[in-house]
Scaffold this motif. Structure first.
Motif, short mmCIF file in Angstrom:
data_model
loop_
_atom_site.label_atom_id
_atom_site.label_comp_id
_atom_site.label_asym_id
_atom_site.label_seq_id
_atom_site.Cartn_x
_atom_site.Cartn_y
_atom_site.Cartn_z
N ASP A 144 -7.97 -25.39 2.18
CA ASP A 144 -7.75 -26.46 1.20
C ASP A 144 -8.78 -26.42 0.08
O ASP A 144 -8.47 -26.68 -1.08
CB ASP A 144 -7.79 -27.83 1.89
N ARG A 145 -10.02 -26.08 0.44
CA ARG A 145 -11.09 -25.98 -0.57
C ARG A 145 -10.77 -24.84 -1.55
O ARG A 145 -10.94 -24.97 -2.76
CB ARG A 145 -12.41 -25.74 0.16
N ILE A 146 -10.31 -23.72 -1.00
CA ILE A 146 -9.97 -22.59 -1.87
C ILE A 146 -8.81 -22.97 -2.80
O ILE A 146 -8.83 -22.67 -4.00
CB ILE A 146 -9.62 -21.33 -1.04
N ALA A 147 -7.80 -23.65 -2.25
CA ALA A 147 -6.66 -24.07 -3.09
C ALA A 147 -7.14 -24.97 -4.22
O ALA A 147 -6.72 -24.82 -5.38
CB ALA A 147 -5.61 -24.79 -2.23
N ALA A 148 -8.04 -25.89 -3.91
CA ALA A 148 -8.54 -26.82 -4.93
C ALA A 148 -9.34 -26.08 -6.00
O ALA A 148 -9.19 -26.35 -7.21
CB ALA A 148 -9.40 -27.91 -4.27
N LEU A 149 -10.18 -25.14 -5.59
CA LEU A 149 -10.97 -24.37 -6.56
C LEU A 149 -10.07 -23.51 -7.43
O LEU A 149 -10.30 -23.38 -8.65
CB LEU A 149 -11.99 -23.49 -5.83
N ALA A 150 -9.04 -22.93 -6.83
CA ALA A 150 -8.11 -22.09 -7.59
C ALA A 150 -7.37 -22.94 -8.61
O ALA A 150 -7.14 -22.53 -9.76
CB ALA A 150 -7.13 -21.41 -6.64
N ARG A 151 -7.01 -24.16 -8.22
CA ARG A 151 -6.35 -25.05 -9.17
C ARG A 151 -7.29 -25.41 -10.32
O ARG A 151 -6.89 -25.46 -11.49
CB ARG A 151 -5.88 -26.31 -8.46
N THR A 152 -8.55 -25.69 -10.00
CA THR A 152 -9.54 -25.98 -11.05
C THR A 152 -9.63 -24.82 -12.02
O THR A 152 -9.70 -25.01 -13.24
CB THR A 152 -10.92 -26.26 -10.42
N ALA A 153 -9.63 -23.60 -11.49
CA ALA A 153 -9.68 -22.41 -12.34
C ALA A 153 -8.49 -22.40 -13.30
O ALA A 153 -8.63 -22.16 -14.50
CB ALA A 153 -9.67 -21.14 -11.48
N GLU A 154 -7.31 -22.68 -12.76
CA GLU A 154 -6.10 -22.63 -13.59
C GLU A 154 -6.08 -23.75 -14.63
O GLU A 154 -5.74 -23.54 -15.79
CB GLU A 154 -4.85 -22.70 -12.69
#
Ligand code: ADP
Ligand code: MG
Length: 378
Positions: A144-154
């Motif tokens: 979930d943390r990785i998904a959130a960070l990836a979304r922040t990147a996008e």
């Protein structure tokens, strides 16, 4: 590991993250609602090498020049790089903003997810890179943390204001299962989705119509309309609104009638997500097909994010025997999905190609997808 990485000494691919289709719940993810995607059996692979300086270098087999890296510093800031590498550099930036110290890195990616086709190659790219870095540096981030960070990147580095569905689908995918995601609580519940066992296939019709969320103003515009409808109704989110509430909108703003239709799509598609879950569990495939088509009509007429190519793909698939079809992803081009009996798959694909030919459009690419595993080490 050597810092003399010139791109020719590429290590073996070590990590991967898949694209996705969304079965139901479109544009609901930034309205606190529900979505029902599955990770597809197409994926982006990543390799990473730690450097002993502070440089960040990125290669993609899908870039104009796969041999030439995009280079910046690992302490990159939004605006340093643009185009495809911004999705990768964005992950590094998001990690650093979250407090992780990163060494210089060389990163390579390759993918069989079609780019800009509405199948979420962008999240596959971000998540493949993020799981690679997480694993190599032992950050222990978790899905979930990785998904959130990836979304922040996008959102904040690449500049595409998307919801979190794509990254969650890439991280949580499972073979033979779809995932029901509540975007308010971020709870994921896997759902049975063994189409092959039911004699069905899910066809993707990639229309090749223009679609890029990063510079597509249409996505940002409907998103703002949803925010205004929410505000005018005094609701926390459109997820909390009922159909009966929407009739107040025309009286509340000059464009209230448009806002009413936008909000109606969100309310009805949220309801269709729950219906689709029940239909998957009951193996009520014909009902699921009809729900696909109802969702497409809502996206076309109420939300107005479809386009001529998507409408033709959906109509020709259904005319040729699909149980139902709908656009998938943000819209304005990209792909449609069609739920089809295996025996009808060729006829449906041929009908789509023929209709595009008759309209003088480039031939669509039609292929089947199945639910595959989420991101991880290969
Ligand atoms: P989608 O996510 O539906 O494919 P987006 O517009 O969100 O569409 O993202 C597509 C963009 O992501 C591409 O134009 C490209 O910049 C970037 N991208 C995704 N995968 C790759 C890849 N393997 N190599 C280079 N760029 C990629
Ligand atoms: Mg995307």
């Amino acid at each position: 590991m050597s810092a003399k990485s010139d791109g020719r000494h590429r290590p073996d691919w070590g990590w991967a993250a898949p694209g996705r289709v969304n079965l139901m719940g479109e544009h609901t993810d930034y309205n606190d609602g529900w979505v029902l995607p599955f990770a597809i059996n197409k994926r982006t692979v990543a390799a990473v090498r730690v450097r002993d300086d502070d440089r960040l270098r990125m290669w993609s087999q899908q870039s104009d020049d796969p041999e030439a890296p995009v280079e910046t510093r690992v302490s990159t800031e939004p605006g340093d790089v643009s185009g495809w590498a911004s999705y990768v550099a964005g992950v590094i930036w998001a990690l650093r903003v979250a407090g992780h110290e990163l060494p210089g890195l060389d990163l390579w990616v390759d993918s069989d997810v079609p780019l800009g086709a509405g199948l979420s190659s962008s999240a596959a790219l971000e998540c493949a890179v993020a799981v690679a870095i997480d694993d190599v540096l032992g950050l222990g981030l978790g899905t979930d943390r990785i998904a959130a960070l990836a979304r922040t990147a996008e959102n904040d580095y690449a500049g595409a204001p998307t919801g979190v569905m794509d990254q969650m689908a890439a991280m949580h995918g499972r073979a033979g299962q779809a995932l029901l995601l509540d975007t308010r609580t971020m709870v994921v519940q896997h759902q049975p989705c063994d189409l092959a066992a039911a004699g069905l296939v899910l066809l993707v019709v990639d229309t090749h119509a223009a679609h890029s969320l990063a510079d597509g103003g249409g996505y940002a515009a409907v998103r703002r309309q949803c925010e205004r409808a929410t505000e005018l109704l005094g609701a926390g989110a459109l997820r909390d609104v009922g159909l009966e509430d929407l009739d107040r909108l025309p009286g509340l703003a000059g464009d209230g009638e448009v806002l009413r239709r936008r909000a109606r799509h969100i309310v009805t598609d949220n309801a269709r997500v729950h219906q689709a879950v029940a239909q998957l569990r009951a193996r009520a495939w014909e009902d699921l097909g009809r729900a696909f088509s109802a969702s497409h009509a809502s996206l076309r007429d109420d939300f107005e994010v479809s386009c001529a190519e998507l409408d033709v793909a959906v109509d020709s698939a259904v005319s040729a025997g699909a149980l139902g079809a709908r656009m998938t992803g943000g819209g304005f081009g990209g792909s449609a999905i069609a739920l089809v009996r295996s025996a009808d798959a060729d006829a449906v694909a041929e009908a789509c190609r023929a209709a595009f030919g008759a309209a003088d459009w480039p031939e669509p690419t039609v292929f089947s997808v199945e639910p595959g595993p989420g991101a991880g080490r290969l």
